[in-house]
Design a protein around this motif. Structure first.
Motif, PDB file in Angstrom:
ATOM      1  N   PHE A  10       0.812  -1.206   0.000  1.00  0.00           N
ATOM      2  CA  PHE A  10       0.000   0.000   0.000  1.00  0.00           C
ATOM      3  C   PHE A  10       0.855   1.270   0.000  1.00  0.00           C
ATOM      4  CE2 PHE A  10      -3.733  -1.908  -0.300  1.00  0.00           C
ATOM      5  CZ  PHE A  10      -4.728  -1.711   0.637  1.00  0.00           C
ATOM      6  N   PHE A  11       2.064   1.223   0.534  1.00  0.00           N
ATOM      7  CA  PHE A  11       2.827   2.449   0.726  1.00  0.00           C
ATOM      8  C   PHE A  11       4.274   2.297   0.271  1.00  0.00           C
ATOM      9  CE2 PHE A  11      -0.592   2.653   3.762  1.00  0.00           C
ATOM     10  CZ  PHE A  11      -1.064   3.940   3.575  1.00  0.00           C
ATOM     11  N   PHE A  53       0.033  -3.978   9.342  1.00  0.00           N
ATOM     12  CA  PHE A  53      -0.101  -2.540   9.546  1.00  0.00           C
ATOM     13  C   PHE A  53       1.030  -2.063  10.450  1.00  0.00           C
ATOM     14  CE2 PHE A  53      -2.203   1.201  11.542  1.00  0.00           C
ATOM     15  CZ  PHE A  53      -2.543   1.887  10.393  1.00  0.00           C
ATOM     16  N   GLY A  54       2.017  -1.380   9.844  1.00  0.00           N
ATOM     17  CA  GLY A  54       3.182  -1.041  10.652  1.00  0.00           C
ATOM     18  C   GLY A  54       4.001   0.108  10.120  1.00  0.00           C
ATOM     19  N   ASP A  55       5.254   0.123  10.527  1.00  0.00           N
ATOM     20  CA  ASP A  55       6.175   1.199  10.161  1.00  0.00           C
ATOM     21  C   ASP A  55       7.244   0.679   9.207  1.00  0.00           C
ATOM     22  OD1 ASP A  55       7.907  -0.239  11.899  1.00  0.00           O
ATOM     23  OD2 ASP A  55       7.274   0.969  13.605  1.00  0.00           O
ATOM     24  N   SER A  56       8.460   1.219   9.309  1.00  0.00           N
ATOM     25  CA  SER A  56       9.523   0.850   8.371  1.00  0.00           C
ATOM     26  C   SER A  56       9.937  -0.607   8.488  1.00  0.00           C
ATOM     27  CB  SER A  56      10.751   1.742   8.588  1.00  0.00           C
ATOM     28  OG  SER A  56      11.193   1.665   9.939  1.00  0.00           O
ATOM     29  N   LEU A  57       9.719  -1.220   9.644  1.00  0.00           N
ATOM     30  CA  LEU A  57      10.047  -2.635   9.794  1.00  0.00           C
ATOM     31  C   LEU A  57       9.144  -3.480   8.902  1.00  0.00           C
ATOM     32  CD1 LEU A  57      10.479  -2.729  13.678  1.00  0.00           C
ATOM     33  CD2 LEU A  57      12.288  -2.691  11.945  1.00  0.00           C
ATOM     34  N   THR A  58       7.873  -3.151   8.902  1.00  0.00           N
ATOM     35  CA  THR A  58       6.928  -3.844   8.027  1.00  0.00           C
ATOM     36  C   THR A  58       7.167  -3.487   6.570  1.00  0.00           C
ATOM     37  OG1 THR A  58       5.200  -4.038   9.714  1.00  0.00           O
ATOM     38  CG2 THR A  58       4.469  -4.010   7.410  1.00  0.00           C
ATOM     39  N   ALA A  59       7.480  -2.216   6.310  1.00  0.00           N
ATOM     40  CA  ALA A  59       7.688  -1.746   4.939  1.00  0.00           C
ATOM     41  C   ALA A  59       8.961  -2.302   4.312  1.00  0.00           C
ATOM     42  CB  ALA A  59       7.722  -0.216   4.906  1.00  0.00           C
ATOM     43  N   VAL A  87      -1.452  -8.188   2.581  1.00  0.00           N
ATOM     44  CA  VAL A  87      -1.348  -6.803   2.140  1.00  0.00           C
ATOM     45  C   VAL A  87      -0.396  -6.084   3.085  1.00  0.00           C
ATOM     46  CG1 VAL A  87      -2.579  -4.632   1.760  1.00  0.00           C
ATOM     47  CG2 VAL A  87      -3.678  -6.801   1.185  1.00  0.00           C
ATOM     48  N   ASN A  88       0.639  -5.491   2.531  1.00  0.00           N
ATOM     49  CA  ASN A  88       1.626  -4.779   3.344  1.00  0.00           C
ATOM     50  C   ASN A  88       1.245  -3.312   3.419  1.00  0.00           C
ATOM     51  OD1 ASN A  88       3.917  -3.321   4.275  1.00  0.00           O
ATOM     52  ND2 ASN A  88       5.256  -4.997   3.653  1.00  0.00           N
ATOM     53  N   SER A  89       0.838  -2.873   4.606  1.00  0.00           N
ATOM     54  CA  SER A  89       0.513  -1.473   4.833  1.00  0.00           C
ATOM     55  C   SER A  89       1.520  -0.873   5.802  1.00  0.00           C
ATOM     56  CB  SER A  89      -0.916  -1.339   5.381  1.00  0.00           C
ATOM     57  OG  SER A  89      -1.287   0.017   5.466  1.00  0.00           O
ATOM     58  N   GLY A  90       2.785  -1.071   5.491  1.00  0.00           N
ATOM     59  CA  GLY A  90       3.862  -0.499   6.289  1.00  0.00           C
ATOM     60  C   GLY A  90       4.278   0.856   5.751  1.00  0.00           C
ATOM     61  N   LEU A  91       4.482   1.814   6.627  1.00  0.00           N
ATOM     62  CA  LEU A  91       4.871   3.162   6.237  1.00  0.00           C
ATOM     63  C   LEU A  91       6.040   3.616   7.094  1.00  0.00           C
ATOM     64  CD1 LEU A  91       4.296   5.721   4.571  1.00  0.00           C
ATOM     65  CD2 LEU A  91       2.702   6.421   6.351  1.00  0.00           C
ATOM     66  N   SER A  92       7.174   3.835   6.475  1.00  0.00           N
ATOM     67  CA  SER A  92       8.370   4.219   7.219  1.00  0.00           C
ATOM     68  C   SER A  92       8.154   5.533   7.948  1.00  0.00           C
ATOM     69  CB  SER A  92       9.567   4.334   6.278  1.00  0.00           C
ATOM     70  OG  SER A  92       9.937   3.070   5.793  1.00  0.00           O
ATOM     71  N   GLY A  93       8.642   5.582   9.183  1.00  0.00           N
ATOM     72  CA  GLY A  93       8.498   6.767  10.002  1.00  0.00           C
ATOM     73  C   GLY A  93       7.193   6.848  10.749  1.00  0.00           C
TER      74      GLY A  93
END
Length: 229
Positions: A10-11, A53-59, A87-93
């Motif tokens: 997603f991101f 649903f996460g941050d840069s680790l997921t992304a 579905v990867n909804s990881g967003l760094s930061g």
């Protein structure tokens, strides 16, 4: 080819702790343009959806997207012929507050399993612990409100002792407490056997290498595999 079609992001990636608001808005705008296409593809697949649903680790910051632990989890699922699309909804930061703000948009599609991996950036920034805990609880509440049948998995996180031993200890305790109060499965520590090992982390000492993500995937799979049963 089947795995590549099933696995969706997603991101785009941003620099952890340094991405500015304009960059976030640009990426979210670009992402929203493909939301309907992604949602339609998921429906056509006929599979249940697992949303990370996460941050840069997921992304998967700093590595190829296919090397990040959500993509590796999809490979494991496919190898077992399980009908799930990740579905990867990881967003760094991303912080817990930022995650809460974008959650409604992410939940526009039906989600069967919701893996919540947020909090690390809160801890690194010294955000008050009650805010982090409150935001995580609000995310859990919103997921349940959207679809009470969605199974939630919470990823536990720990931080270096930069903020002092008391803050570090209380931060670590947020996750098992929330898991117990909400009766949801907990990955005790997402970066178990990875954090602090220079050979398994990028030069920043925070983000896992591709090899590190292999271990992270196994940490997640120990819990997720029980949920999928």
């Amino acid at each position: 080819m089947r795995t590549l079609l099933k696995f969706r992001y997603f991101f785009a990636l941003f620099l952890m702790l340094s991405c500015d608001d304009s960059a976030k808005k640009t990426t979210q705008n670009k992402t929203s343009e493909t939301t309907e296409q992604q949602k339609n593809l998921l429906i056509e697949d006929g599979n249940k959806v697992i949303l990370f649903f996460g941050d840069s680790l997921t992304a998967g910051y700093g590595i190829e997207l296919e090397e990040a632990f959500p993509a590796l989890t999809q490979k494991r699922i496919d190898s077992l012929n399980l009908n799930y699309t990740i579905v990867n909804s990881g967003l760094s930061g991303e912080t817990t507050a930022g995650g809460l703000n974008r959650l409604n948009w992410v939940l526009n599609q039906k989600v069967d399993v919701f893996v919540l991996e947020l909090g690390a950036n809160d801890g690194l920034r010294g955000i008050p612990l009650n805010e982090t805990s409150s935001n995580l609880q609000a995310i859990i509440n919103l997921v349940k409100k959207k679809n009470d049948d969605t199974r939630i998995v919470l990823a536990g996180m720990q931080i270096p002792p930069n903020m002092g031993p008391e803050y570090t200890k209380e931060f670590r305790e947020i996750f098992p407490k929330l898991a117990k109060e909400n009766n949801i499965p907990l990955v005790p520590f997402l970066l178990e056997n990875v954090a602090g090992n220079p050979e398994l982390n990028l030069e920043d000492g925070i983000h896992p290498t591709a090899e590190g993500h292999q271990i992270v995937m196994e940490n997640v799979w120990l819990v997720l595999s029980e949920v999928l049963k």
